[in-house]
Structures are given as structure tokens and as C-alpha cells.
Design a protein around this motif. Structure first.
Motif, PDB file in Angstrom:
ATOM      1  N   ILE A  31       0.858  -1.190   0.000  1.00  0.00           N
ATOM      2  CA  ILE A  31       0.000   0.000   0.000  1.00  0.00           C
ATOM      3  C   ILE A  31       0.891   1.235   0.000  1.00  0.00           C
ATOM      4  O   ILE A  31       1.707   1.424   0.898  1.00  0.00           O
ATOM      5  CB  ILE A  31      -0.933   0.027   1.237  1.00  0.00           C
ATOM      6  CG1 ILE A  31      -1.824  -1.216   1.259  1.00  0.00           C
ATOM      7  CG2 ILE A  31      -1.777   1.303   1.229  1.00  0.00           C
ATOM      8  CD1 ILE A  31      -2.758  -1.289   2.457  1.00  0.00           C
ATOM      9  N   ASN A  32       0.728   2.051  -0.999  1.00  0.00           N
ATOM     10  CA  ASN A  32       1.560   3.245  -1.123  1.00  0.00           C
ATOM     11  C   ASN A  32       0.682   4.494  -1.035  1.00  0.00           C
ATOM     12  O   ASN A  32      -0.177   4.720  -1.883  1.00  0.00           O
ATOM     13  CB  ASN A  32       2.297   3.183  -2.476  1.00  0.00           C
ATOM     14  CG  ASN A  32       3.200   4.372  -2.689  1.00  0.00           C
ATOM     15  OD1 ASN A  32       3.540   5.077  -1.744  1.00  0.00           O
ATOM     16  ND2 ASN A  32       3.574   4.615  -3.925  1.00  0.00           N
ATOM     17  N   VAL A  63       1.311  -7.136   4.727  1.00  0.00           N
ATOM     18  CA  VAL A  63       1.023  -5.880   4.041  1.00  0.00           C
ATOM     19  C   VAL A  63       2.166  -4.898   4.274  1.00  0.00           C
ATOM     20  O   VAL A  63       2.555  -4.656   5.417  1.00  0.00           O
ATOM     21  CB  VAL A  63      -0.298  -5.258   4.545  1.00  0.00           C
ATOM     22  CG1 VAL A  63      -0.571  -3.942   3.838  1.00  0.00           C
ATOM     23  CG2 VAL A  63      -1.446  -6.228   4.347  1.00  0.00           C
ATOM     24  N   ILE A  64       2.713  -4.387   3.189  1.00  0.00           N
ATOM     25  CA  ILE A  64       3.778  -3.400   3.287  1.00  0.00           C
ATOM     26  C   ILE A  64       3.164  -2.022   3.091  1.00  0.00           C
ATOM     27  O   ILE A  64       2.417  -1.800   2.136  1.00  0.00           O
ATOM     28  CB  ILE A  64       4.854  -3.664   2.215  1.00  0.00           C
ATOM     29  CG1 ILE A  64       5.563  -4.989   2.513  1.00  0.00           C
ATOM     30  CG2 ILE A  64       5.857  -2.519   2.143  1.00  0.00           C
ATOM     31  CD1 ILE A  64       6.436  -5.464   1.382  1.00  0.00           C
ATOM     32  N   ILE A  65       3.462  -1.097   4.024  1.00  0.00           N
ATOM     33  CA  ILE A  65       2.960   0.275   3.896  1.00  0.00           C
ATOM     34  C   ILE A  65       4.136   1.171   3.549  1.00  0.00           C
ATOM     35  O   ILE A  65       5.188   1.088   4.177  1.00  0.00           O
ATOM     36  CB  ILE A  65       2.316   0.767   5.208  1.00  0.00           C
ATOM     37  CG1 ILE A  65       1.226  -0.199   5.660  1.00  0.00           C
ATOM     38  CG2 ILE A  65       1.746   2.162   5.026  1.00  0.00           C
ATOM     39  CD1 ILE A  65       0.716   0.078   7.056  1.00  0.00           C
ATOM     40  N   ILE A 101     -10.982   3.982   3.644  1.00  0.00           N
ATOM     41  CA  ILE A 101      -9.841   3.104   3.925  1.00  0.00           C
ATOM     42  C   ILE A 101     -10.331   1.793   4.538  1.00  0.00           C
ATOM     43  O   ILE A 101      -9.914   0.710   4.143  1.00  0.00           O
ATOM     44  CB  ILE A 101      -8.837   3.799   4.887  1.00  0.00           C
ATOM     45  CG1 ILE A 101      -8.212   5.032   4.235  1.00  0.00           C
ATOM     46  CG2 ILE A 101      -7.747   2.822   5.339  1.00  0.00           C
ATOM     47  CD1 ILE A 101      -7.440   4.758   2.976  1.00  0.00           C
ATOM     48  N   THR A 102     -11.241   1.902   5.514  1.00  0.00           N
ATOM     49  CA  THR A 102     -11.769   0.697   6.160  1.00  0.00           C
ATOM     50  C   THR A 102     -12.361  -0.243   5.116  1.00  0.00           C
ATOM     51  O   THR A 102     -12.092  -1.445   5.105  1.00  0.00           O
ATOM     52  CB  THR A 102     -12.867   1.091   7.180  1.00  0.00           C
ATOM     53  OG1 THR A 102     -12.325   2.106   8.030  1.00  0.00           O
ATOM     54  CG2 THR A 102     -13.287  -0.089   8.014  1.00  0.00           C
ATOM     55  N   LYS A 103     -13.155   0.323   4.216  1.00  0.00           N
ATOM     56  CA  LYS A 103     -13.822  -0.474   3.183  1.00  0.00           C
ATOM     57  C   LYS A 103     -12.799  -1.100   2.227  1.00  0.00           C
ATOM     58  O   LYS A 103     -12.886  -2.292   1.897  1.00  0.00           O
ATOM     59  CB  LYS A 103     -14.786   0.431   2.410  1.00  0.00           C
ATOM     60  CG  LYS A 103     -15.616  -0.338   1.403  1.00  0.00           C
ATOM     61  CD  LYS A 103     -16.737   0.526   0.857  1.00  0.00           C
ATOM     62  CE  LYS A 103     -17.638  -0.301  -0.061  1.00  0.00           C
ATOM     63  NZ  LYS A 103     -18.694   0.517  -0.673  1.00  0.00           N
ATOM     64  N   MET A 107     -12.338  -5.021   1.628  1.00  0.00           N
ATOM     65  CA  MET A 107     -12.717  -5.609   0.339  1.00  0.00           C
ATOM     66  C   MET A 107     -11.497  -6.015  -0.502  1.00  0.00           C
ATOM     67  O   MET A 107     -11.413  -7.129  -0.987  1.00  0.00           O
ATOM     68  CB  MET A 107     -13.584  -4.611  -0.460  1.00  0.00           C
ATOM     69  CG  MET A 107     -14.877  -4.212   0.216  1.00  0.00           C
ATOM     70  SD  MET A 107     -15.955  -5.630   0.555  1.00  0.00           S
ATOM     71  CE  MET A 107     -16.405  -6.098  -1.108  1.00  0.00           C
ATOM     72  N   HIS A 108     -10.573  -5.061  -0.674  1.00  0.00           N
ATOM     73  CA  HIS A 108      -9.482  -5.326  -1.615  1.00  0.00           C
ATOM     74  C   HIS A 108      -8.358  -6.140  -0.971  1.00  0.00           C
ATOM     75  O   HIS A 108      -7.953  -7.178  -1.477  1.00  0.00           O
ATOM     76  CB  HIS A 108      -8.952  -4.001  -2.176  1.00  0.00           C
ATOM     77  CG  HIS A 108      -8.050  -4.185  -3.356  1.00  0.00           C
ATOM     78  ND1 HIS A 108      -7.626  -3.137  -4.137  1.00  0.00           N
ATOM     79  CD2 HIS A 108      -7.484  -5.297  -3.898  1.00  0.00           C
ATOM     80  CE1 HIS A 108      -6.849  -3.607  -5.108  1.00  0.00           C
ATOM     81  NE2 HIS A 108      -6.743  -4.908  -4.979  1.00  0.00           N
ATOM     82  N   VAL A 109      -7.881  -5.660   0.183  1.00  0.00           N
ATOM     83  CA  VAL A 109      -6.723  -6.310   0.803  1.00  0.00           C
ATOM     84  C   VAL A 109      -7.092  -7.694   1.346  1.00  0.00           C
ATOM     85  O   VAL A 109      -6.346  -8.648   1.194  1.00  0.00           O
ATOM     86  CB  VAL A 109      -6.132  -5.414   1.913  1.00  0.00           C
ATOM     87  CG1 VAL A 109      -5.014  -6.122   2.657  1.00  0.00           C
ATOM     88  CG2 VAL A 109      -5.622  -4.104   1.313  1.00  0.00           C
ATOM     89  N   LEU A 110      -8.261  -7.802   1.971  1.00  0.00           N
ATOM     90  CA  LEU A 110      -8.637  -9.082   2.581  1.00  0.00           C
ATOM     91  C   LEU A 110      -9.362 -10.022   1.618  1.00  0.00           C
ATOM     92  O   LEU A 110      -9.164 -11.218   1.658  1.00  0.00           O
ATOM     93  CB  LEU A 110      -9.495  -8.840   3.827  1.00  0.00           C
ATOM     94  CG  LEU A 110      -8.742  -8.267   5.033  1.00  0.00           C
ATOM     95  CD1 LEU A 110      -9.701  -7.977   6.175  1.00  0.00           C
ATOM     96  CD2 LEU A 110      -7.641  -9.218   5.499  1.00  0.00           C
ATOM     97  N   LYS A 111     -10.228  -9.466   0.746  1.00  0.00           N
ATOM     98  CA  LYS A 111     -11.047 -10.336  -0.104  1.00  0.00           C
ATOM     99  C   LYS A 111     -10.652 -10.287  -1.575  1.00  0.00           C
ATOM    100  O   LYS A 111     -11.236 -11.005  -2.396  1.00  0.00           O
ATOM    101  CB  LYS A 111     -12.526  -9.954   0.037  1.00  0.00           C
ATOM    102  CG  LYS A 111     -13.069 -10.190   1.431  1.00  0.00           C
ATOM    103  CD  LYS A 111     -14.531  -9.766   1.538  1.00  0.00           C
ATOM    104  CE  LYS A 111     -15.023  -9.871   2.975  1.00  0.00           C
ATOM    105  NZ  LYS A 111     -16.179  -8.995   3.208  1.00  0.00           N
TER     106      LYS A 111
END
Lengths: 128, 180
Positions: A31-32, A63-65, A101-103, A107-111
């Protein structure tokens, strides 16, 4: 004040055992957050903090931030780019808020489902 | 920019773009002299005298010096709105120091904002940097030095959201001790 307390140091040491890399390593997701002058003025710092807190709350270890400068779309800031290993292309999310961000993390990162309404654009141009 | 902590983050991001390994941020609120001073010092690549002359000019931007951008112009403007000013000292290959002053009580002086958010944001920048942060207010002082943590803990890396979360908590407690 002055020296950082021993218990805080211990907590940091404990935290270091978790392999949640921020900027290097072979994470599944990267995530950038764009932190140019335009991004910062539009709220990128709050977005970065929201990302860190969501990742910590979900205890995600892959996850890399990271952050970078202006991406040239200042009117769409705050923005972040998410790259997921195995996905065909990175996704740029625009006009972010902490709620989005929560959404996006859910949705994207987890699912693995791109949150289309927050993305800059999807795919390439078609005539019909 | 809504507050000064955002200006500080922006200038420190310049430092990172300039290849700095060490960034020092000193904020001094001095009510006795009605003065707020912000100093950001780095050991980045620095600027030549020619670049330095145009660094705060918002219309000066080229591809090769792109990392300079608008940030300095905005900080200078914020300082001048509050009867202050900004000066930059820079030496090629040695680093840059940006100093901005503000009349503390000036009605147009932007609030300092959340310095803890600024410091923690810097800690997860794309390149690992050492950050020294000093915030003084009327004789009280918060000092935070990532080197001190590394010295205590050895070669530990601060690049995890958990570690940054601990630091956020620690810094918030420290900042509270400065309350008026």
C-alpha cells in the motif's frame, strides 16, 4: 521527559517480533500513500495513519505500507496505490477518506475485490 | 495546509527526497518572546546557491529539481502571514536547514497541529531515516530520538506498524506533559 521509558522500549522490542514490514520484504500486498505537497494538503497524513491503524487492528502480517511523492493527479488527492501479488495491475484509489480506507482494506486487501467506486479508473478504454 | 505540523511533514519529505539519513525537527514555543520557531535540518544532498535562490519561488520547478516544489513557498507564506519569515541555509552534499519564525500570538498564525502524526508518518517513509524531534514550550521539553531507541535495543528495526503504534502512544503521552 527525556529518555524513553523501559516499558515502552520493551513494547517496541515485542512489536519487532511481528513480521509486519513497512517498507521492504516480500509482502503479499503493498500500500503506497502519496505524500507530496498536494497529498499532504488534502489529508494524506490522516490516510496513512488510518491505513496503519487498520492493518494493526486486523493483525495483518503480509502488508507493506510505504509512501511516495506527487503522482501528478493533485486534484484527486488524497490517493493511494494498492498492489496485490498476482493481480494484473496496481489500483489507484482517489479522493480518500478514513471511512473509505476501512472499506478498501476489507474488500481489496482481505477479499481481493477492487472497490470500484473509489478507484481512479479500471481497465483500458473501450469503444463499446 | 491546515496547520504547521503538515508544513513540517512536507518539508521533511523534501529532506527524504534529497537523500537525507538524519532529520532533526525542532519546534520552540516561546511565549515570553511571543515567538514560535520551527527548524528542520537534514543531511541530504543540499542545494547550490543558484537553486537556493529560487527554492521558495512557487513558479520555479523543473524536472531535475522537482523535489523542491511548492512546499517551501507555502511555509514561507504561512510564516509571513504571522509576522515571521523563513530562511534556508544549504550546502551541496552536506544538507539543508530550513528555519521559519512566527509571532506566537498572531491571529493569522496557524495552529501547530498534531506533531505526533507528523513524526509517525515520517517513520514509515519509503526510506528509513533517523528522526530527532524536540518540542519545547516555555521551559518544558519533549525529546524523541530514534537513535536512542536503536541504541537501547540494538539493531532493531522500527518498521512495523506495531512499533510505530507504541511510539505514537509514547509521543502522545509526552506531548501531554507540555499542556499549557
Amino acid at each position: 521527559m527525556g529518555k524513553i521509558a523501559i516499558e515502552d522500549l520493551a513494547k517496541i522490542q515485542e512489536a519487532a517480533r511481528y513480521k509486519i514490514a513497512l517498507r521492504q520484504g516480500a509482502g503479499r500486498v503493498r500500500i503506497n500513500v502519496h505524500m507530496g505537497t498536494c497529498g499532504i494538503a488534502a489529508g494524506a497524513r490522516g490516510i496513512l495513519t488510518a491505513v496503519m491503524k487498520e492493518i494493526e487492528a486486523r493483525n495483518l502480517h503480509d502488508v507493506i505500507i510505504t509512501n511516495s511523492g506527487c503522482a501528478g493527479l493533485c486534484s484527486q488527492e488524497p490517493m493511494m496505490t494498492i498492489e496485490v501479488l498476482g493481480e494484473p495491475a496496481p489500483v489507484k484509489y482517489v479522493l480518500l477518506t478514513p471511512e473509505k480506507i476501512t472499506k478498501i482494506i476489507d474488500m481489496h486487501v482481505l477479499k481481493g475485490q477492487v472497490v470500484k467506486e473509489c478507484a481512479l479508473a479500471l481497465g483500458s478504454e473501450r469503444t463499446r | 495546509m491546515e496547520d504547521l505540523s503538515l508544513h513540517i511533514l512536507d518539508i521533511a519529505e523534501n529532506s527524504i527526497a534529497a537523500g537525507a539519513h538524519n532529520i532533526s525537527i525542532v519546534v520552540n514555543e516561546d511565549a515570553a518572546h511571543d515567538l514560535l520557531t520551527i527548524e528542520i535540518t537534514d543531511d541530504g544532498k543540499g542545494m547550490s546557491a543558484e537553486v537556493l535562490r529560487s527554492a521558495a519561488d512557487p513558479f520555479y520547478t523543473t524536472r531535475t529539481t522537482r523535489e523542491i516544489g511548492f512546499g517551501l513557498a507555502l511555509l514561507k507564506d504561512a510564516a509571513e502571514m504571522a509576522s515571521g519569515g523563513m530562511e534556508i541555509q544549504s550546502t551541496p552534499n552536506l544538507g539543508t536547514k530550513v528555519r521559519a519564525t512566527f509571532q506566537l500570538s498572531h491571529i493569522d498564525r496557524k495552529p501547530l497541529g498534531d506533531m505526533v502524526e507528523t513524526i509517525t508518518a515520517l517513520l514509515c517513509s519509503s526510506v528509513e531515516v533517523h528522526v530527532l524531534y524536540v518540542h519545547a514550550r516555555d521551559g518544558n521539553k519533549v525529546v524523541f530520538d530514534t537513535r536512542e531507541i536503536r541504541d537501547e535495543l540494538g539493531s532493531i528495526s522500527l518498521n512495523s506498524v506495531k512499533a510505530i503504534s507504541v511510539i505514537r502512544g509514547y509521543l502522545n503521552q509526552e506531548e501531554d506533559t507540555l499542556a499549557h
